[in-house]
Enzyme design. Structure first.
Site, short mmCIF file in Angstrom:
data_model
loop_
_atom_site.label_atom_id
_atom_site.label_comp_id
_atom_site.label_asym_id
_atom_site.label_seq_id
_atom_site.Cartn_x
_atom_site.Cartn_y
_atom_site.Cartn_z
CE LYS A 94 -4.35 0.98 0.42
NZ LYS A 94 -5.60 0.12 0.06
CG ASP A 123 -7.46 3.15 -0.91
OD1 ASP A 123 -7.60 2.06 -1.03
OD2 ASP A 123 -7.41 4.06 -0.04
N1 GLU Z 1 -7.36 0.03 -2.95
C1 GLU Z 1 -8.04 -1.02 -3.23
C2 GLU Z 1 -8.22 -1.90 -1.87
O1 GLU Z 1 -7.97 -1.30 -0.79
C3 GLU Z 1 -7.54 -1.98 -4.58
C4 GLU Z 1 -6.37 -2.05 -4.53
C5 GLU Z 1 -5.94 -2.62 -5.74
O2 GLU Z 1 -6.72 -2.62 -6.74
O3 GLU Z 1 -4.61 -3.01 -5.79
O4 GLU Z 1 -8.08 -2.97 -2.08
#
Ligand code: GLU
Length: 446
Positions: free
Chosen positions: A126, A166
């Site tokens: 992340k 996100d």
């Molecule tokens: N931000 C999204 C999550 O919390 C998607 C992450 C992604 O697609 O890599 O899962």
């Protein structure tokens, strides 16, 4: 057992001082996993849990950029590369003033188990920045994204780390970052997901998280012989997840009556459907982070500074941000006879709220299971990029639906109590853990 969890958590707290959100996320996982690990000594011997809570790598960097007044601005950028046991690091980028290392460590940690649950080969990561997109012009957003990627590009790659969107990062931001990556590396690869359809993005990626939440809710209800038809649903947030969830819940016959923003919540007794759902996209594109204009546009109620959990509904879908539904909110939902709470955001319910749902035997799903549809379609986007091919909407939707059903089945299997009640928190933590832990065992002490 409580003593064992406490000893473990004391170590985690000592090592991660002041990182409240990260500690909260680890505590929840430790409570489910430590009893399971006690029964499976191979994980204990190899200290898998101790290794799992330590990110493989954390990158922190300066992001300087020039605003419209020619004034220099400085933000902080991060990427937490948490675990690559089952695939390249994978997870979103969050641009929000509240972003800190602790917040991203919690999100990266959750992502390890979430991505494992999807059954696709993706590790956990992340990233993001404390940049506030609110009120910024398109040019400022572009300059910021370019500066952010000017550092991040050296740490990521389609086989190394694949970021996505996100909170505060949608199609526009992914476009600007992809452009800068391509320019710096001189290569066109699937290094980011959530791309535009014309240049490598998967169809249905924008809808995927919200659709997945509702598919998952439908599975939870189905297990109890019920469905979404005619159900009253409250949703918090008005971004990507809330939008997709409102679309799919309405399509499956439910009536969505709330959305919310930092300014308060909208109660629309007629139901948020059709053009009203599309209006959420206008709200988001305005970069103002408010929902009040909905009330003026459609003549609905606006409750300033309040959260939607005081509204009596059958199903509640918290789709905004972490810790947005606390013990008091949970009590209101329980008193109003809610039957099912399905997290669309990451960790939106506090531990007190979850305990109350569990004590009252109300169905509750943690985000790492029920919001995995977004990253699942990101995984499908990676597959399509590797194939240099794109699947049709029905194919992607079918795969997404199947993945959500499989996640639900895995969580129900590991979470089922003797009295038949399903503890989805325990189920998700154990089901997500096993695959990662076995890969870590197989790959030795790295
Ligand atoms: N931000 C999204 C999550 O919390 C998607 C992450 C992604 O697609 O890599 O899962």
């Amino acid at each position: 057992m409580e003593e064992k969890v406490k000893i473990f958590m004391d170590k985690v707290i000592a090592k991660n001082q002041g990182e409240g959100e990260f500690i909260q996320a680890v505590q929840e996982v430790a409570e489910s996993l430590i009893p399971f690990i006690e029964e499976n000594p191979k994980y204990k011997q190899a200290k898998i849990l101790d290794r799992l809570v330590e990110p493989e790598r954390v990158i922190m960097f300066r992001v300087p950029w020039m605003d419209e007044n020619n004034e220099v601005q400085v933000n902080r950028g991060f990427r937490v590369e948490f675990n690559s046991a089952i695939g390249p690091y994978k997870g979103g980028l969050r641009f929000h003033p509240s972003v800190t290392l602790s917040g991203l460590k919690f999100l990266g940690f959750e992502q390890i188990l979430k991505n494992s649950l999807t059954t696709l080969p993706m590790g956990g990561g992340k990233g993001g920045s404390d940049f506030n997109p609110k009120g910024k012009s398109d040019n400022e957003i572009m300059r910021f994204c370019q500066s952010f990627m000017s550092e991040l590009f050296r740490h990521i790659g389609p086989n190394t780390d694949v970021p996505a969107g996100d909170i505060g990062v949608g199609g526009r931001e992914i476009g600007f970052m992809f452009g800068q990556y391509k320019r710096l590396r001189n290569e066109f690869t699937g290094v980011l997901t959530g791309k535009g359809r014309e240049w490598g993005g998967s169809i249905l990626r924008p809808e995927a998280t919200g659709f997945g939440v509702v598919y998952y809710a439908a599975e939870m209800l189905k297990l109890q012989g019920d469905d979404l038809k005619g159900k009253l649903v409250s949703i918090s947030g008005f971004g990507n997840v809330a939008w997709g969830a409102a679309l799919k819940a309405t399509e499956l016959g439910a009536k969505v009556v709330t959305i919310s923003g930092p300014d308060g919540y909208i109660y629309d007794a007629d139901g948020i459907a059709g053009e009203k759902i599309e209006y959420m996209l206008d709200l988001r594109a305005s970069n103002n982070d408010v929902v009040k204009p909905y009330a003026e546009e459609f003549g609905a109620e606006f409750h300033e500074g309040k959260r939607p959990w005081e509204v009596a509904v059958d199903v509640a879908l918290p789709c905004a941000i972490q810790n947005e539904l606390n013990g008091e909110d949970a009590k209101k939902l329980v008193d109003n006879n809610v039957t099912c709470i399905v997290e669309g955001a990451n960790m939106p319910c506090t531990p007190e709220a979850i305990a109350l749902f569990h004590d009252n035997k109300i169905m509750f799903s943690p985000g790492k299971a029920s919001n995995a549809g977004g990253v699942a379609v990101s995984g499908l986007e990676m597959s399509q990029n590797s194939l240099r091919f794109s699947w049709k909407a029905e194919e992607v939707d079918e795969k997404l639906k199947q993945i959500m059903c499989d996640i639900h089945a895995a969580c129900a299997k590991y979470g089922k109590r003797e009295d038949g009640y399903v503890d989805y928190v325990k189920g998700a933590n154990i089901a997500g853990f096993v695959k990662v832990a076995d890969a870590m065992l197989a790959q030795g002490l790295v």
